[in-house]
Structures are given as C-alpha cells and as structure tokens.
Design an enzyme around this catalytic site. Structure first.
Site, PDB file in Angstrom:
ATOM      1  N   ASN A 148       0.932  -1.283   0.195  1.00 31.71           N
ATOM      2  CA  ASN A 148       0.058  -0.033   0.162  1.00 31.71           C
ATOM      3  C   ASN A 148       0.857   1.521   0.055  1.00 31.71           C
ATOM      4  O   ASN A 148       0.096   2.340  -0.384  1.00 31.71           O
ATOM      5  CB  ASN A 148      -1.032  -0.111   1.072  1.00 31.71           C
ATOM      6  CG  ASN A 148      -0.422  -0.130   2.615  1.00 31.71           C
ATOM      7  OD1 ASN A 148       0.778  -0.687   2.849  1.00 31.71           O
ATOM      8  ND2 ASN A 148      -1.170   0.367   3.591  1.00 31.71           N
ATOM      9  N   GLU A 246       4.549  -3.690  12.154  1.00 32.34           N
ATOM     10  CA  GLU A 246       3.266  -2.733  11.846  1.00 32.34           C
ATOM     11  C   GLU A 246       2.335  -3.471  11.044  1.00 32.34           C
ATOM     12  O   GLU A 246       2.503  -3.639  10.037  1.00 32.34           O
ATOM     13  CB  GLU A 246       3.982  -1.434  11.080  1.00 32.34           C
ATOM     14  CG  GLU A 246       5.016  -0.470  12.049  1.00 32.34           C
ATOM     15  CD  GLU A 246       4.305   0.139  13.127  1.00 32.34           C
ATOM     16  OE1 GLU A 246       2.978   0.045  13.258  1.00 32.34           O
ATOM     17  OE2 GLU A 246       5.160   0.526  13.931  1.00 32.34           O
ATOM     18  N   CYS A 280      -3.119   2.068   6.518  1.00 33.38           N
ATOM     19  CA  CYS A 280      -3.485   1.412   7.908  1.00 33.38           C
ATOM     20  C   CYS A 280      -3.922   2.542   8.921  1.00 33.38           C
ATOM     21  O   CYS A 280      -4.535   2.087   9.666  1.00 33.38           O
ATOM     22  CB  CYS A 280      -1.997   0.761   8.397  1.00 33.38           C
ATOM     23  SG  CYS A 280      -0.713   1.605   8.071  1.00 33.38           S
ATOM     24  N   GLU A 458       8.888   3.409  14.408  1.00 34.22           N
ATOM     25  CA  GLU A 458       9.537   3.655  13.484  1.00 34.22           C
ATOM     26  C   GLU A 458       9.690   5.095  13.111  1.00 34.22           C
ATOM     27  O   GLU A 458       8.924   5.858  13.571  1.00 34.22           O
ATOM     28  CB  GLU A 458       8.887   3.052  11.847  1.00 34.22           C
ATOM     29  CG  GLU A 458       8.577   1.491  12.085  1.00 34.22           C
ATOM     30  CD  GLU A 458       8.413   0.938  10.835  1.00 34.22           C
ATOM     31  OE1 GLU A 458       9.394   0.818  10.062  1.00 34.22           O
ATOM     32  OE2 GLU A 458       7.386   0.346  10.658  1.00 34.22           O
TER      33      GLU A 458
HETATM   34  P1  NDP Z   1       0.708  -9.547   3.949  1.00 34.91           P
HETATM   35  O1  NDP Z   1       0.874  -9.826   5.462  1.00 34.91           O
HETATM   36  O2  NDP Z   1       0.200 -10.967   3.292  1.00 34.91           O
HETATM   37  O3  NDP Z   1       1.941  -9.217   3.132  1.00 34.91           O
HETATM   38  C1  NDP Z   1       2.780  -8.225   3.524  1.00 34.91           C
HETATM   39  C2  NDP Z   1       4.358  -8.578   3.281  1.00 34.91           C
HETATM   40  O4  NDP Z   1       4.462  -9.928   3.804  1.00 34.91           O
HETATM   41  C3  NDP Z   1       4.273  -9.026   1.678  1.00 34.91           C
HETATM   42  O5  NDP Z   1       5.341  -8.534   1.149  1.00 34.91           O
HETATM   43  C4  NDP Z   1       4.159 -10.395   1.614  1.00 34.91           C
HETATM   44  O6  NDP Z   1       4.602 -10.959   0.266  1.00 34.91           O
HETATM   45  C5  NDP Z   1       4.840 -10.794   2.941  1.00 34.91           C
HETATM   46  N1  NDP Z   1       4.588 -12.178   3.216  1.00 34.91           N
HETATM   47  C6  NDP Z   1       3.513 -12.921   3.100  1.00 34.91           C
HETATM   48  N2  NDP Z   1       3.501 -14.351   3.336  1.00 34.91           N
HETATM   49  C7  NDP Z   1       4.580 -14.096   4.113  1.00 34.91           C
HETATM   50  C8  NDP Z   1       5.442 -15.320   4.978  1.00 34.91           C
HETATM   51  N3  NDP Z   1       4.898 -16.523   5.082  1.00 34.91           N
HETATM   52  N4  NDP Z   1       6.565 -15.088   5.278  1.00 34.91           N
HETATM   53  C9  NDP Z   1       7.465 -13.959   5.202  1.00 34.91           C
HETATM   54  N5  NDP Z   1       6.519 -13.076   4.277  1.00 34.91           N
HETATM   55  C10 NDP Z   1       5.528 -13.109   3.818  1.00 34.91           C
HETATM   56  O7  NDP Z   1      -0.597  -8.523   3.486  1.00 34.91           O
HETATM   57  P2  NDP Z   1      -1.123  -8.489   2.301  1.00 34.91           P
HETATM   58  O8  NDP Z   1      -0.435  -7.693   1.338  1.00 34.91           O
HETATM   59  O9  NDP Z   1      -1.345  -9.706   1.451  1.00 34.91           O
HETATM   60  O10 NDP Z   1      -2.613  -7.739   2.583  1.00 34.91           O
HETATM   61  C11 NDP Z   1      -3.682  -8.514   3.192  1.00 34.91           C
HETATM   62  C12 NDP Z   1      -4.199  -7.526   4.279  1.00 34.91           C
HETATM   63  O11 NDP Z   1      -3.146  -7.030   5.125  1.00 34.91           O
HETATM   64  C13 NDP Z   1      -4.761  -6.278   3.677  1.00 34.91           C
HETATM   65  O12 NDP Z   1      -6.080  -6.735   3.041  1.00 34.91           O
HETATM   66  C14 NDP Z   1      -4.970  -5.522   4.925  1.00 34.91           C
HETATM   67  O13 NDP Z   1      -5.879  -5.713   5.611  1.00 34.91           O
HETATM   68  C15 NDP Z   1      -3.529  -5.876   5.500  1.00 34.91           C
HETATM   69  N6  NDP Z   1      -2.277  -4.823   5.268  1.00 34.91           N
HETATM   70  C16 NDP Z   1      -2.194  -3.985   6.450  1.00 34.91           C
HETATM   71  C17 NDP Z   1      -1.125  -3.020   6.076  1.00 34.91           C
HETATM   72  C18 NDP Z   1      -0.708  -1.996   6.903  1.00 34.91           C
HETATM   73  O14 NDP Z   1       0.050  -1.216   6.609  1.00 34.91           O
HETATM   74  N7  NDP Z   1      -1.340  -2.008   8.058  1.00 34.91           N
HETATM   75  C19 NDP Z   1      -0.690  -2.829   4.689  1.00 34.91           C
HETATM   76  C20 NDP Z   1      -0.758  -3.952   3.770  1.00 34.91           C
HETATM   77  C21 NDP Z   1      -1.774  -4.976   4.162  1.00 34.91           C
HETATM   78  P3  NDP Z   1       3.791 -11.115  -0.918  1.00 34.91           P
HETATM   79  O15 NDP Z   1       2.740 -10.228  -0.771  1.00 34.91           O
HETATM   80  O16 NDP Z   1       4.736 -10.513  -1.975  1.00 34.91           O
HETATM   81  O17 NDP Z   1       3.557 -12.232  -0.994  1.00 34.91           O
END
Ligand code: NDP
Length: 477
Positions: A148, A246, A280, A458
């Site tokens: 995001n 976060e 977020c 952060e």
């Molecule tokens: P994720 O937690 O899946 O992704 C965040 C990061 O973690 C990405 O780089 C992702 O990789 C990585 N990741 C995923 N699985 C693993 C793992 N097993 N081990 C290590 N790293 C991993 O969030 P999403 O991007 O899929 O978003 C899903 C939901 O999360 C959203 O709908 C929202 O509710 C929330 N979200 C909250 C945010 C915030 O700032 N609070 C930001 C983004 C999401 P990759 O995506 O490349 O597979």
C-alpha cells in the site's frame, strides 16, 4: 520486455519474472520483475552477512553521501517515479508524487542522522571508572514490506538500516515491485558496496519465508497483515532475533456536537476514502454524537457524491482503483457482511465501469452501525466506512478504545477540554485533533499499540531503537 532483476551481492540476477499489472488498466503491464528462488534468498543473506563487517565500520561521510545522493535523485525523478507508483498501486498521481517526495525526505533525514550518531559518557558508581554507552548496528536486517506504500515504507526501513551501519535483505510486496526496484537501483548506483543492500523480489511464501527461517538475519522489520506479522514474530522468537511489526488498524474518528462541520467532513472523507481507503491509518469508524449526527451524515454523503473514482493517472481522479481483484473481493464481501449485519448502506459500494478495465469501487458509507459488527471490528482495507451514533463524549471515547487495534485515532471538536482529554486517554499510538487519522510526518515516531504494532517505533530519531543495539563499556581510568 526487459526483466528487472534482483540485486544479490552487487550483481543483477534472474532470468524469469512475473508481470506487474496496472490496477487502473489491466491491459497495461508496468514491467516484468524477477522472482528470487529460495537459494537466491540464501545467497542474498550470505552476501549481506559478508558485507556487514565492512559497512558497519564505514565512515559516516560515505554513508551520508550515499543516502543524500539517493534522496536527491528520488526528488529529481518524482514525476517519473510518482507515475510508476500510480501505475503499479493505483494511487492518484498527486498521491504518488507526494509519496515519492516523502521517500526523498526520509533518505535526506537519515543522511543527516549519519552525522549525528552519538553516545553518552557517564561517571561510574565506582570512583575511577568511566562508563560509555554506545549504539552499534544489529547485523543483517530483513525488510518485508506491503503493497500500500510502495516507496515510502521501503524508504523508512532501508534508510535507517543503512544509516546505522546494518546490511539489508529487502523483500517488497509482489504486487508492487516497481518502486522498490527503482530505489535499490538508485542506492546501488549511488555507491553502496557489494552485498550491503540486496533485493529479493517474489512471493512471501518462498522469499519471505526463507528470510524468516534464516539464523543469519539479526532483525526483521515488517509491515503488513496481522496474520503474517504473527508468523514473523513466531519465527523471530525461534531464532532469538529482534523484530518490529506494523500491522492493521480500525481507526476511529470521533465527531462531537461542537465540531466544525466542514473540518469534520473533510477529515472523514480524506482519511476514509483517499488512497482508496488502503492505508493502515485510514478512518473506518466514525463515532458521531447525536446532536450533529444527521447533519454530518448528510454533509459527508454530499461530499462523497463529488469524489471522482477513476484511472489513477487522470487529472480529474480523486480516488483510484482498488489494488487488485483479491482486495476488491475482500471489500465487496465486507459490504455484503455489513448489510447482512443490519447496518444501512447509506451511499456507494457499487463496482464501477470506466474506459479501461480496472478494479473500480464507489466508496461506501454505512450508517446505523454498531461497534460490535464485523465491519467495525475487522480491518477491511478499502474505501468502506461506518458511522456509529453515540450519546456523548464519554460513550464515544469508550467506543473508540473498544477495538483490538490501536494505531491512529482522531477527534473533531472545537472544545479544548475534550481535545485535551482525548489526547491523554486515547489508546492509539497516534492521535489527531481536527485532522484526518491518516497523513503523518516523516521525522517523528510512527506506530501503534495493541494488535497494531509490536516493538520500537519507526521513523525519526526513534528508529535507532530498532536498528541499533546498545553497548555499555567500563574503563578503569
Ligand atoms: P501480507 O501480510 O500478506 O503481506 C505483507 C508482506 O509480507 C508482503 O511482502 C508479503 O509478500 C509478505 N509475506 C506474505 N507471506 C509471508 C510469509 N509466510 N513469510 C514472510 N513474508 C510473507 O499482507 P497483504 O499484502 O496480502 O495484505 C493483506 C491484508 O493485510 C490487507 O487486506 C490488509 O488488511 C492488511 N495490510 C495492512 C497493511 C498495513 O500497513 N497495516 C499493509 C498491507 C496490508 P507477498 O505479498 O509478496 O506475497
């Protein structure tokens, strides 16, 4: 199409990649980006480990020059990088350029911090002994970022990691590798020694998981969902590693009877719907007292009618598309859940067609919601906002704090008494008075409480808490 490769031990590597698709126009392929294998991730970690002794002892002028040069190039290319950001994530161009500018400011800030590294010298409790307290880098830092904020979040993790003398293995979200590739390319050309910064693009299940499983990563800084955050925590405890999380928010904004209606409506519209609600820190619970409730709902609904949803690069667009089909389904599923739970869909919530195929959604406003409904408790991460009616400030405060999360919280009021009380009694990490809950500065601490965050804050000088470890040295004089 050329493949944008991974950077491992100072070399660009990778022969196959996946397509980065524009959510405003799914026919537009932003670029092809390499996918690291588990073996390549291990090589990147080994390279970062090998580079650590040299970089941790590098001169502060060298670090300053590289970070400053990076800030300057990012700023000089803000139009181009802002366009890339809008194409890959779907934020409007103005939002994209704003985020790129912020990334430049972050690199600039930490360039300055390299020149301000300091410790403390104290007298010992024992006469004749001197005590020095210093901060040292941790080692290899694993950086895992969400989709995001494709450039600001990588910047606010990479810049302090390098500033304090750590080496880095960086995994951006697979959905938005473009801006991450661009800043790694800039840092590489700015003169970072081989292995100090390694880029490993690809899915979390392979790339991220290999990082979590490595005993050679000394600290992981993560932003993303609560579910993945818990995996980061569990794996880090297993490896006795420092970690910083976060995660989500369910941020409340209280609107009191004495609020300036225009200020309250603008703050709610901005933090609820801009950036497609994918922040977020977005406000998703508007907790409104009885006396202003109907006026506020009417004015916010009128404001929503003027929000233009469309292609992120069109100048008339206020709100771009949802990031992808999976997030769109999550948003529309929650809209159905809200209706089933008995909230009233007062405005929006429909899929929209535009000239180009994209994930367009009309921002949605629920009224007659309660704080116990799933739409009020779970993070939706889209342009979906609920209004909850309350009797008075006391009920509003209790409800604002009644959530598993604690990232940001706001209040719209002209009363100094309530504003002051709210600043002191909100259980959020960041509190906003007559301002949107989203939209923060780059040089002050960022972070939350409860399920929103874990570990040190952060940004700003508080970043040193995570990216360094304290040493206490005693010397017999
Ligand atoms: P994720 O937690 O899946 O992704 C965040 C990061 O973690 C990405 O780089 C992702 O990789 C990585 N990741 C995923 N699985 C693993 C793992 N097993 N081990 C290590 N790293 C991993 O969030 P999403 O991007 O899929 O978003 C899903 C939901 O999360 C959203 O709908 C929202 O509710 C929330 N979200 C909250 C945010 C915030 O700032 N609070 C930001 C983004 C999401 P990759 O995506 O490349 O597979």
């Amino acid at each position: 199409m050329t493949i944008h490769q991974n950077l491992i031990a100072g070399e660009w590597v990778g022969t196959t990649g996946s397509e980065n698709v524009n959510p405003s126009d799914t026919n537009d392929i932003v670029g092809v980006y390499a996918q690291a294998t588990a073996d390549e991730v291990k090589q990147a970690i080994a390279a970062a480990k090998a580079a650590f002794p040299g970089w941790s002892r590098s001169g502060i002028l060298e670090r300053h020059a590289i970070l400053k040069k990076t800030a300057d190039e990012i700023l000089a290319r803000k139009q181009e990088l802002g366009t890339l950001l809008s194409r890959e994530e779907g934020k409007t161009l103005a939002e994209g350029i704003g985020e790129v500018t912020r990334a430049a400011q972050i690199f600039d800030f930490f360039a300055g911090e390299t020149l301000r590294l300091a410790g403390e010298v104290l007298p010992s409790a024992r006469p004749g002994i001197g005590v020095e307290i210093t901060r040292e880098p941790l080692g290899v830092i694993g950086i895992i970022t969400p989709w995001n904020f494709p450039i600001a979040i990588p910047a606010w993790k990479i810049a302090p990691a390098l500033c304090y003398g750590n080496t880095v293995v960086f995994k951006p979200a697979e959905l938005v590798p473009g801006c991450s590739w661009a800043i790694v390319d800039i840092l590489h050309r700015a003169g970072l020694p081989k292995g100090v910064l390694n880029l490993v693009m690809g899915p979390g299940s392979v790339v991220g998981q290999t990082m979590l499983d490595s005993p050679d990563i000394a600290g992981i800084t993560f932003t993303g969902s609560t579910g993945t955050g818990k995996r980061v925590a569990a794996a880090s405890i297993e490896h006795n590693r420092k970690f910083q999380l976060e995660m989500g928010g369910k941020n409340p904004m209280i609107v009191l009877d004495d609020a300036d209606l225009g200020v309250a409506v603008e703050a709610a519209a901005n933090s609820g719907f801009f950036s497609t609600g994918q922040r977020c820190t977005a406000s998703s619970r508007l907790i409104v007292t009885e006396g202003i409730h109907d006026k506020f709902v009417n004015a916010l609904t009128e404001r929503m009618k003027n929000i233009q949803v469309g292609h992120a690069l069109k100048p008339e667009t206020h709100v771009g598309p949802v990031v992808d089909v999976r997030q769109l389904k999550q948003d529309t599923d929650y809209i159905e859940i809200g209706v089933k739970e008995g909230a009233k869909l007062a405005f929006g919530g429909e899929r929209l067609e535009r000239d180009t195929p994209g994930f367009y959604l009309q921002p949605a406003l629920f009224t007659e919601a309660t704080n116990q409904m799933r739409i009020s408790r779970e993070e939706i991460f889209g342009p979906v906002v609920s209004v909850i009616r309350v009797k008075d400030y006391d009920e509003a405060l209790a409800m604002a704090n009644d959530t598993p999360f604690g990232l940001s919280a706001g209040i719209a009021t002209t009363s100094l008494k309530y504003a002051t009380h709210f600043k002191r009694n909100s259980e959020a990490g960041m509190v906003m008075v007559n301002l949107p809950t989203a939209g923060v500065d780059f040089h002050v601490p960022f972070g939350g409480r409860k399920a929103s965050s874990f570990g040190p804050r952060e940004q700003g000088k508080y970043a040193a808490e995570f990216f360094t470890v304290v040493k206490t040295a005693y010397t017999l004089a």
